[in-house]
Design a protein around this motif. Structure first.
Motif, short mmCIF file in Angstrom:
data_model
loop_
_atom_site.label_atom_id
_atom_site.label_comp_id
_atom_site.label_asym_id
_atom_site.label_seq_id
_atom_site.Cartn_x
_atom_site.Cartn_y
_atom_site.Cartn_z
N GLU A 1 0.84 -1.19 0.00
CA GLU A 1 0.00 0.00 0.00
C GLU A 1 0.88 1.24 0.00
OE1 GLU A 1 -3.54 2.20 2.54
OE2 GLU A 1 -2.56 0.44 3.40
N LEU A 2 0.67 2.11 -0.97
CA LEU A 2 1.37 3.40 -0.98
C LEU A 2 0.72 4.26 0.09
CD1 LEU A 2 3.53 4.85 -2.95
CD2 LEU A 2 1.59 6.31 -3.39
N ARG A 3 1.55 4.87 0.95
CA ARG A 3 1.03 5.60 2.10
C ARG A 3 1.71 6.96 2.23
NH1 ARG A 3 2.02 1.85 7.06
NH2 ARG A 3 1.17 3.70 8.03
N LYS A 4 0.93 7.90 2.66
CA LYS A 4 1.41 9.21 3.11
C LYS A 4 2.34 9.92 2.13
CE LYS A 4 -0.66 8.80 7.16
NZ LYS A 4 -1.90 8.07 6.83
N LEU A 5 1.90 10.02 0.87
CA LEU A 5 2.59 10.94 -0.03
C LEU A 5 2.20 12.32 0.45
CD1 LEU A 5 4.23 11.73 -2.52
CD2 LEU A 5 2.15 11.45 -3.87
N MET A 6 3.17 13.07 0.97
CA MET A 6 2.88 14.41 1.45
C MET A 6 3.95 15.37 0.98
SD MET A 6 3.67 14.26 5.57
CE MET A 6 3.26 12.58 5.97
N VAL A 7 3.49 16.54 0.59
CA VAL A 7 4.39 17.61 0.14
C VAL A 7 4.01 18.87 0.91
CG1 VAL A 7 5.13 19.02 -1.82
CG2 VAL A 7 4.64 16.58 -2.14
N HIS A 8 5.02 19.52 1.45
CA HIS A 8 4.77 20.76 2.20
C HIS A 8 4.02 21.74 1.31
CE1 HIS A 8 5.45 24.47 4.39
NE2 HIS A 8 5.73 23.69 5.45
N PRO A 9 3.02 22.44 1.85
CA PRO A 9 2.25 23.39 1.02
C PRO A 9 3.11 24.39 0.25
CG PRO A 9 1.17 23.10 3.14
CD PRO A 9 2.49 22.36 3.22
N ALA A 10 4.22 24.84 0.82
CA ALA A 10 5.09 25.80 0.14
C ALA A 10 5.89 25.18 -1.00
CB ALA A 10 6.05 26.44 1.15
N ALA A 11 5.95 23.86 -1.05
CA ALA A 11 6.75 23.17 -2.09
C ALA A 11 5.89 22.57 -3.19
CB ALA A 11 7.60 22.08 -1.44
N ARG A 12 4.59 22.76 -3.13
CA ARG A 12 3.71 22.15 -4.13
C ARG A 12 3.85 22.84 -5.48
NH1 ARG A 12 -1.16 21.26 0.10
NH2 ARG A 12 -0.05 19.63 1.24
N GLY A 13 3.60 22.06 -6.52
CA GLY A 13 3.68 22.60 -7.88
C GLY A 13 5.07 22.60 -8.46
N ARG A 14 6.02 21.98 -7.77
CA ARG A 14 7.41 21.96 -8.23
C ARG A 14 7.87 20.57 -8.67
NH1 ARG A 14 9.83 25.20 -3.07
NH2 ARG A 14 8.57 27.06 -3.33
N GLY A 15 6.95 19.60 -8.68
CA GLY A 15 7.31 18.25 -9.08
C GLY A 15 7.76 17.35 -7.95
N THR A 16 7.68 17.84 -6.73
CA THR A 16 8.14 17.05 -5.58
C THR A 16 7.31 15.78 -5.40
OG1 THR A 16 8.91 19.06 -4.49
CG2 THR A 16 8.57 17.11 -3.08
N GLY A 17 5.99 15.92 -5.44
CA GLY A 17 5.12 14.75 -5.28
C GLY A 17 5.36 13.71 -6.35
N ARG A 18 5.49 14.18 -7.58
CA ARG A 18 5.73 13.26 -8.70
C ARG A 18 7.07 12.55 -8.55
NH1 ARG A 18 3.75 11.23 -13.79
NH2 ARG A 18 3.04 13.15 -14.66
N ALA A 19 8.09 13.28 -8.13
CA ALA A 19 9.43 12.69 -7.94
C ALA A 19 9.41 11.65 -6.81
CB ALA A 19 10.46 13.77 -7.66
N LEU A 20 8.74 11.97 -5.71
CA LEU A 20 8.62 11.01 -4.61
C LEU A 20 7.87 9.76 -5.05
CD1 LEU A 20 7.85 13.50 -1.72
CD2 LEU A 20 9.70 11.80 -1.68
N LEU A 21 6.79 9.96 -5.77
CA LEU A 21 6.00 8.84 -6.25
C LEU A 21 6.82 7.93 -7.16
CD1 LEU A 21 3.23 7.48 -6.35
CD2 LEU A 21 2.61 9.07 -8.18
N ALA A 22 7.57 8.53 -8.07
CA ALA A 22 8.42 7.74 -8.98
C ALA A 22 9.47 6.96 -8.21
CB ALA A 22 9.07 8.66 -10.01
#
Length: 177
Positions: A92-113
């Protein structure tokens, strides 16, 4: 874009406890539905991270953290392997979280990959997750090739306590989308 992503080991987790707790508090305060309600305090968040240590030690939980260009911890993701004999091929993929100030920079996508790569290397054949329907995270999963399996109404409360539906997704790591 994220400066670096590191897999956190059991030995490293305690050293990052306060930073991880601060991230969780900020993400929940920013409205993300991660299983916590508004007013989450630092000590409660730190205790939650502490509770993960045994699973990280035994290898059933894999955890990554990202740091932005300024060196601050700005996101995490993890997956937890199923322990039942008939499900050890999935996690189970769990707790993908990105700080609100860092959103929109590809952080979530990079973590997911990174989590998907780690799962494929660990022999995980199927990843699954649930996320708040209509959330920014849902858009990230769709754009990363995850397949929707369905929606459950009134599944979880957001930080303000309002019930929302959740969308279930799955992906076979290592397979082309």
């Amino acid at each position: 874009m994220t400066a670096s992503i590191t897999r956190l080991t059991a030995a490293a987790l305690p050293a990052h406890r306060d930073e991880l707790a601060a991230l969780l508090v900020d993400v929940v305060a920013g409205g993300s539905s991660l299983g916590f309600l508004a007013g989450l305090g630092h000590e409660e968040a730190a205790a939650w991270w502490d509770s993960l240590l045994p699973a990280v030690e035994e290898g059933s939980l894999a955890l990554w953290a990202s740091r932005g260009p300024d060196g601050r911890l700005d996101g995490t993701v993890s997956w937890s392997r199923e322990s039942k004999p008939n499900g050890r091929h999935r996690a189970e993929l769990r707790k993908l979280m990105v700080h609100p100030a860092a959103r929109g920079r590809g952080t979530g996508r990079a973590l997911l990959a990174e989590a998907e790569r780690g799962a494929a290397l660990a022999g995980v054949l199927l990843l699954f997750l649930d996320t708040e329907t209509g959330s920014g995270a849902e858009r990230v999963y769709r754009s990363a090739g995850w397949t929707e399996a369905g929606t459950i109404p009134d599944y979880a409360a957001d930080p303000a306590g309002r019930l929302h539906p959740t969308t279930l997704f799955y992906k076979h790591p290592g397979r082309p989308a």
